[in-house]
Motif scaffolding. Sequence first.
Motif, PDB file in Angstrom:
ATOM      1  N   GLY A 192       6.256  -2.969   6.107  1.00  0.00           N
ATOM      2  CA  GLY A 192       6.731  -3.895   5.088  1.00  0.00           C
ATOM      3  C   GLY A 192       6.717  -3.298   3.693  1.00  0.00           C
ATOM      4  O   GLY A 192       6.879  -2.089   3.501  1.00  0.00           O
ATOM      5  N   ILE A 193       6.521  -4.152   2.698  1.00  0.00           N
ATOM      6  CA  ILE A 193       6.566  -3.729   1.295  1.00  0.00           C
ATOM      7  C   ILE A 193       5.607  -2.571   1.039  1.00  0.00           C
ATOM      8  O   ILE A 193       5.924  -1.633   0.298  1.00  0.00           O
ATOM      9  CB  ILE A 193       6.224  -4.920   0.365  1.00  0.00           C
ATOM     10  CG1 ILE A 193       7.388  -5.908   0.337  1.00  0.00           C
ATOM     11  CG2 ILE A 193       5.922  -4.439  -1.051  1.00  0.00           C
ATOM     12  CD1 ILE A 193       7.104  -7.157  -0.486  1.00  0.00           C
ATOM     13  N   MET A 194       4.445  -2.611   1.647  1.00  0.00           N
ATOM     14  CA  MET A 194       3.461  -1.545   1.468  1.00  0.00           C
ATOM     15  C   MET A 194       3.600  -0.465   2.535  1.00  0.00           C
ATOM     16  O   MET A 194       3.627   0.729   2.235  1.00  0.00           O
ATOM     17  CB  MET A 194       2.048  -2.140   1.510  1.00  0.00           C
ATOM     18  CG  MET A 194       1.757  -3.165   0.440  1.00  0.00           C
ATOM     19  SD  MET A 194       1.645  -2.456  -1.202  1.00  0.00           S
ATOM     20  CE  MET A 194       0.106  -1.552  -1.061  1.00  0.00           C
ATOM     21  N   GLY A 195       3.672  -0.872   3.781  1.00  0.00           N
ATOM     22  CA  GLY A 195       3.660   0.087   4.878  1.00  0.00           C
ATOM     23  C   GLY A 195       4.864   1.009   4.909  1.00  0.00           C
ATOM     24  O   GLY A 195       4.729   2.196   5.239  1.00  0.00           O
ATOM     25  N   GLY A 196       6.039   0.487   4.558  1.00  0.00           N
ATOM     26  CA  GLY A 196       7.241   1.312   4.584  1.00  0.00           C
ATOM     27  C   GLY A 196       7.146   2.543   3.701  1.00  0.00           C
ATOM     28  O   GLY A 196       7.315   3.681   4.170  1.00  0.00           O
TER      29      GLY A 196
END
Length: 289
Positions: free
Chosen positions: A9-13
Amino acid sequence: MNIAFVGLGIMGGPMAANLVRAGHTVVGYDVSDERLDALVGAGGKAAESVAEAVAQADTAITMLPDSPQVEEVVFGPDGLLEHGRRGLLHIDMSTVRPETARRVAQAAAVKGIRALDAPVSGGERGAVDGTLSVMVGGDPGDFEDARPVLVVLGTTIVHVGPAGAGQTVKAANQLVVGGIYGLVAEAIVLLEASGVDPEAGLDVLAGGLAGSRVLDLKRHSMIRRRFAPGFRIDLHHKDMGIVIAAAREAGVALPLTGVVAQLIAAARAQGYGSLDHSALLKVVERINR
């Protein structure tokens, strides 16, 4: 290393993309095809399941919204404990309850898998730039083995204690961040109501003892009422629940934390859950109408 990355997501990507750029082989899994495509575009590989992602991994990173998602990925029949190899290093960088981290570590040890809880602070900007703060709980030797991965993702990387300690430190982080956002919001309302230019006022504050990363990164967007999510109110609301539960477990009273938790809950109740947590300003403005 061969790294499985679950949760893009916003962080993991951007975190997974940084690992690819650092030369690691990254196999990602996410429920969103769009996010998987983004990882492939950055040079990573896409898996069709958690099992496929972790099958050949030396290290598995999870970056998920909450404890139930982490528990599903770790304990489920398609999950990490069932399909990860003995010796696998699992680094959970999600923000979850400390007791969830301890449960994961205990169950992983039975399977011969090493588990660290390593939540982060720094928001989307920190994830993109690789400048996150990482607070790590777990075995010190496992922490040292994880360091080559963590230094790609962050600049402040600290082992803070045994399993669950990382999540406790993250809870403390979230109560401080939420409190600062609330106070910056009140400062903006006070300055504007008094006819003082908030840009000039907050510039002065940012250079003095009141200075903070929140002021450095968010004062201009808050004044302009731009609340595109770097970290959503919904997630901070979840995190404040973790803080309150941790305080209850520790047997301590945190009165200011209670006020901050209620302000964030009010933001969510007023329909601002998908906005950045700096949208606490909208709650303070509404109080003053």
